[in-house]
Design a protein around this motif. Structure first.
Motif, PDB file in Angstrom:
ATOM      1  N   LEU A 144      38.093  37.486  40.950  1.00 56.51           N
ATOM      2  CA  LEU A 144      38.848  36.285  41.274  1.00 56.51           C
ATOM      3  C   LEU A 144      40.259  36.285  40.703  1.00 56.51           C
ATOM      4  CD1 LEU A 144      36.080  33.705  40.354  1.00 56.51           C
ATOM      5  CD2 LEU A 144      36.587  34.618  42.620  1.00 56.51           C
ATOM      6  N   LEU A 145      41.186  35.756  41.479  1.00 58.81           N
ATOM      7  CA  LEU A 145      42.506  35.367  40.991  1.00 58.81           C
ATOM      8  C   LEU A 145      42.538  33.852  41.115  1.00 58.81           C
ATOM      9  CD1 LEU A 145      45.356  35.635  39.968  1.00 58.81           C
ATOM     10  CD2 LEU A 145      46.090  36.094  42.312  1.00 58.81           C
ATOM     11  N   THR A 169      34.155  26.375  43.692  1.00 59.79           N
ATOM     12  CA  THR A 169      34.256  27.524  44.581  1.00 59.79           C
ATOM     13  C   THR A 169      34.380  28.807  43.764  1.00 59.79           C
ATOM     14  OG1 THR A 169      35.274  26.175  46.295  1.00 59.79           O
ATOM     15  CG2 THR A 169      35.595  28.554  46.454  1.00 59.79           C
ATOM     16  N   ALA A 170      35.198  28.775  42.727  1.00 57.56           N
ATOM     17  CA  ALA A 170      35.353  29.945  41.855  1.00 57.56           C
ATOM     18  C   ALA A 170      34.014  30.320  41.219  1.00 57.56           C
ATOM     19  CB  ALA A 170      36.399  29.666  40.781  1.00 57.56           C
ATOM     20  N   GLU A 171      33.288  29.330  40.746  1.00 52.91           N
ATOM     21  CA  GLU A 171      31.981  29.590  40.129  1.00 52.91           C
ATOM     22  C   GLU A 171      31.019  30.224  41.126  1.00 52.91           C
ATOM     23  OE1 GLU A 171      31.079  25.647  38.753  1.00 52.91           O
ATOM     24  OE2 GLU A 171      32.196  25.924  36.880  1.00 52.91           O
ATOM     25  N   VAL A 226      39.157  37.558  45.630  1.00 53.54           N
ATOM     26  CA  VAL A 226      39.412  36.258  46.238  1.00 53.54           C
ATOM     27  C   VAL A 226      40.442  35.499  45.414  1.00 53.54           C
ATOM     28  CG1 VAL A 226      38.364  34.077  46.945  1.00 53.54           C
ATOM     29  CG2 VAL A 226      37.035  36.189  47.088  1.00 53.54           C
ATOM     30  N   LEU A 227      41.454  34.956  46.065  1.00 56.30           N
ATOM     31  CA  LEU A 227      42.435  34.084  45.429  1.00 56.30           C
ATOM     32  C   LEU A 227      41.977  32.646  45.668  1.00 56.30           C
ATOM     33  CD1 LEU A 227      46.267  34.313  45.609  1.00 56.30           C
ATOM     34  CD2 LEU A 227      45.113  32.137  45.823  1.00 56.30           C
ATOM     35  N   ILE A 228      41.836  31.896  44.586  1.00 55.28           N
ATOM     36  CA  ILE A 228      41.391  30.505  44.688  1.00 55.28           C
ATOM     37  C   ILE A 228      42.456  29.600  44.089  1.00 55.28           C
ATOM     38  CG2 ILE A 228      39.649  28.826  44.002  1.00 55.28           C
ATOM     39  CD1 ILE A 228      37.678  31.153  43.886  1.00 55.28           C
ATOM     40  N   VAL A 255      37.959  38.047  36.239  1.00 57.97           N
ATOM     41  CA  VAL A 255      38.779  36.880  36.550  1.00 57.97           C
ATOM     42  C   VAL A 255      40.184  37.063  35.997  1.00 57.97           C
ATOM     43  CG1 VAL A 255      38.938  34.371  36.417  1.00 57.97           C
ATOM     44  CG2 VAL A 255      36.719  35.461  36.254  1.00 57.97           C
ATOM     45  N   PHE A 256      41.156  36.777  36.835  1.00 60.54           N
ATOM     46  CA  PHE A 256      42.557  36.755  36.447  1.00 60.54           C
ATOM     47  C   PHE A 256      43.083  35.358  36.737  1.00 60.54           C
ATOM     48  CE2 PHE A 256      41.427  40.992  37.798  1.00 60.54           C
ATOM     49  CZ  PHE A 256      41.843  41.762  36.733  1.00 60.54           C
ATOM     50  N   SER A 257      44.116  34.948  36.010  1.00 58.52           N
ATOM     51  CA  SER A 257      44.660  33.615  36.258  1.00 58.52           C
ATOM     52  C   SER A 257      46.175  33.681  36.415  1.00 58.52           C
ATOM     53  CB  SER A 257      44.301  32.663  35.116  1.00 58.52           C
ATOM     54  OG  SER A 257      44.945  33.051  33.924  1.00 58.52           O
ATOM     55  N   HIS A 258      46.680  32.675  37.097  1.00 61.04           N
ATOM     56  CA  HIS A 258      48.120  32.543  37.300  1.00 61.04           C
ATOM     57  C   HIS A 258      48.437  31.057  37.417  1.00 61.04           C
ATOM     58  CE1 HIS A 258      52.135  33.724  38.525  1.00 61.04           C
ATOM     59  NE2 HIS A 258      52.045  32.906  39.560  1.00 61.04           N
TER      60      HIS A 258
END
Length: 74
Positions: A33-34, A22-24, A9-11, A57-60
């Protein structure tokens, strides 16, 4: 089986508020998650907290209001 096992899921807006909540929730339901946000510090806090729970979890960091950002993010 949790509802979001084997889902990615991209949030957007994941650094705070509804995006973080929502991410939690999705992480608790098994989603990978992204997390995307323009606020690098808050995003790092969210990603760190979720990673500590064992979530994938990945972040951008990106401003999705910039027309070039969504394609670059995906």
């Amino acid at each position: 089986m949790r509802r979001f096992d084997d889902k990615v899921v991209l949030i957007s807006g994941a650094a705070s508020g509804i995006g973080r909540a929502t991410a939690e929730r999705l992480a608790a339901e098994g989603a990978a998650l992204l997390c995307v946000d323009v606020q690098a510090k808050g995003l790092a806090e969210t990603v760190g907290a979720l990673g500590a729970t064992g979530a994938t979890v990945f972040s951008h960091v990106a401003d999705l209001a910039d027309p070039a950002a969504p394609p670059a993010t995906v």
